[in-house]
Enzyme design. Structure first.
Site, PDB file in Angstrom:
ATOM      1  N   TYR A  93      91.851  51.934  15.103  1.00 38.29           N
ATOM      2  CA  TYR A  93      92.100  51.967  16.555  1.00 38.29           C
ATOM      3  C   TYR A  93      93.579  51.722  16.806  1.00 38.29           C
ATOM      4  O   TYR A  93      94.190  50.827  16.201  1.00 38.29           O
ATOM      5  CB  TYR A  93      91.281  50.890  17.277  1.00 38.29           C
ATOM      6  CG  TYR A  93      91.632  50.751  18.745  1.00 38.29           C
ATOM      7  CD1 TYR A  93      90.955  51.477  19.724  1.00 38.29           C
ATOM      8  CD2 TYR A  93      92.672  49.906  19.158  1.00 38.29           C
ATOM      9  CE1 TYR A  93      91.288  51.368  21.065  1.00 38.29           C
ATOM     10  CE2 TYR A  93      93.018  49.800  20.493  1.00 38.29           C
ATOM     11  CZ  TYR A  93      92.322  50.526  21.439  1.00 38.29           C
ATOM     12  OH  TYR A  93      92.665  50.421  22.766  1.00 38.29           O
ATOM     13  N   GLU A 101      95.850  55.968  23.957  1.00 34.42           N
ATOM     14  CA  GLU A 101      94.842  55.321  23.115  1.00 34.42           C
ATOM     15  C   GLU A 101      94.221  56.352  22.181  1.00 34.42           C
ATOM     16  O   GLU A 101      93.844  57.436  22.621  1.00 34.42           O
ATOM     17  CB  GLU A 101      93.759  54.676  23.980  1.00 34.42           C
ATOM     18  CG  GLU A 101      92.661  53.990  23.188  1.00 34.42           C
ATOM     19  CD  GLU A 101      91.591  53.405  24.093  1.00 34.42           C
ATOM     20  OE1 GLU A 101      91.598  52.181  24.313  1.00 34.42           O
ATOM     21  OE2 GLU A 101      90.746  54.186  24.591  1.00 34.42           O
TER      22      GLU A 101
END
Length: 377
Positions: A100, A188
């Protein structure tokens, strides 16, 4: 402005950010075009909401027949109130590890914030809450650059695969460039993956800072492809400060601070706001009338909470606006009203002199929120 995945990935190309080959389709006829992808492919619903995988909005197709089948299933699907009008068809990746990565703004620190974790593919909020040590957080001074040394330390602290350190370093630097030079509020990637073809950004969640629109001609073209909810479009035409939310309690207030407090008190009583609607500090009767008109275009609203504190705003003018907007109408939902401050007594007298079975006057903000959440049952 939140972008669709395909729009975010189109920006990747400007910053040499590795991602799978893909093709955008708006209908099944588009599937007959030569899109030059190798099977298997992933069919991904393009919606501006999370949870599309669990909702059946992401499927793996190994043949053209499966691609046709899954595309027909996903196009037109409703995912949390968002209708799927486009699908992204993307070459499937052989994933070895999932990470992530995100860049955003930490306003409290007045710095950029990088978040990196080896727990890719998971809900990052759950990771932060349940296993905070699995999330590396790095603040970056906007006056400085993100150095290779800082990135390497974050990669090490996050226990990422050091065999791919150089590739990870390159793609993280490129994503940071997109964040800064692209004037983004958020970049993101979940997952940022190690694949058989190297390190790739398999997803894209990008939000643009529209205050920087004057620096980016491309923002106008990007904005044209993003559907505006009817309520938001109506509010924009009327010059109202409006943001569509996911709840059911319509909120009208005067002043951003009061509206934010109203959202909080509704949440405290177990409800959720359908919108943020600020009619401003000097709201008059026509402004209130326009605000109610906007909420009528939102099918998710089941009750309305009007919260007014009179400073510059005169409560009697707000009350007059409510009367004018509701007189003779068969209201779609109950309206709970709280007036306080300048000319509040006069405003309450106006409302009581013009009763409506679906309008309820309260003395306190808490009482109003409780009634609005219950829907006056």
């Amino acid at each position: 402005m939140d972008l669709f995945e395909y729009q975010g990935k189109s920006l990747y190309g400007n910053y040499d950010i590795a991602h799978p080959k893909s093709f955008l389709a708006c209908n099944t006829e588009d599937l007959e075009k030569d899109f030059n992808l190798d099977y298997p492919v992933v069919v991904k619903a393009q919606v501006q909401v999370g949870g599309r995988g669990k909702a059946g909005g992401i499927k793996l197709a190994s043949t053209h027949e499966e691609l046709d089948l899954f595309s027909n299933e996903i196009l037109g699907m409703d995912i949390k109130g968002h209708k799927v009008e486009k699908i992204l068809i993307e070459e499937a990746s052989e994933i070895k590890e999932e990470y992530y990565l995100s860049f955003t703004l930490d306003r409290s620190e007045k710095k950029y914030l990088m978040m990196l974790s080896a727990k890719g593919g998971m809900d990052i909020e759950a990771v932060a809450e349940e296993n905070p040590d699995d999330l590396t957080m790095v603040h970056i001074n906007p006056a400085e650059t993100l150095t290779d040394e800082v990135i390497k330390k974050a990669i090490h602290n996050s226990n990422l695969n050091m065999m791919y350190e150089n590739e990870l370093l390159k793609i993280i630097q490129s994503l940071f460039r997109l964040f800064v030079e692209g004037d983004c509020d958020l970049v993101e990637v979940n997952p940022l993956a190690i694949t058989s073809n190297g390190v790739m950004a398999l997803d894209s969640k990008v939000s643009l800072d529209m205050n920087a629109k004057y620096r980016h001609e491309e923002f106008d073209e990007i904005e044209k492809d993003i559907p505006i909810p009817p309520s938001e479009k109506s509010a924009k035409e009327k010059g109202l400060n409006f943001i569509k939310l996911d709840g059911s309690v319509g909120i009208i207030g005067n002043g951003a601070g009061l509206v934010m407090s109203t959202l909080d008190v509704v949440a405290a009583y177990g409800g959720s706001a359908a919108n943020f609607l600020d009619i401003g500090g000097g709201a008059k009767a026509e402004t209130v009338s326009a605000a109610l008109d906007v909420l009528e275009t939102d099918k998710s609203v089941t009750s309305v909470f009007i919260n007014i504190f009179g400073g510059i705003t005169r409560c009697d003018l707000v009350a007059q606006g409510i009367v004018e907007a509701t007189k003779g109408k068969d209201l779609k939902w109950p309206i709970v009203i709280r007036l306080d401050g300048t000319n509040a007594i006069e405003g309450l007298e106006i409302l009581r002199a013009n009763p409506n079975e679906k309008i309820f006057i309260t003395e306190t903000m808490n009482q109003a929120a409780e009634l609005a959440v219950k829907g006056i049952n």
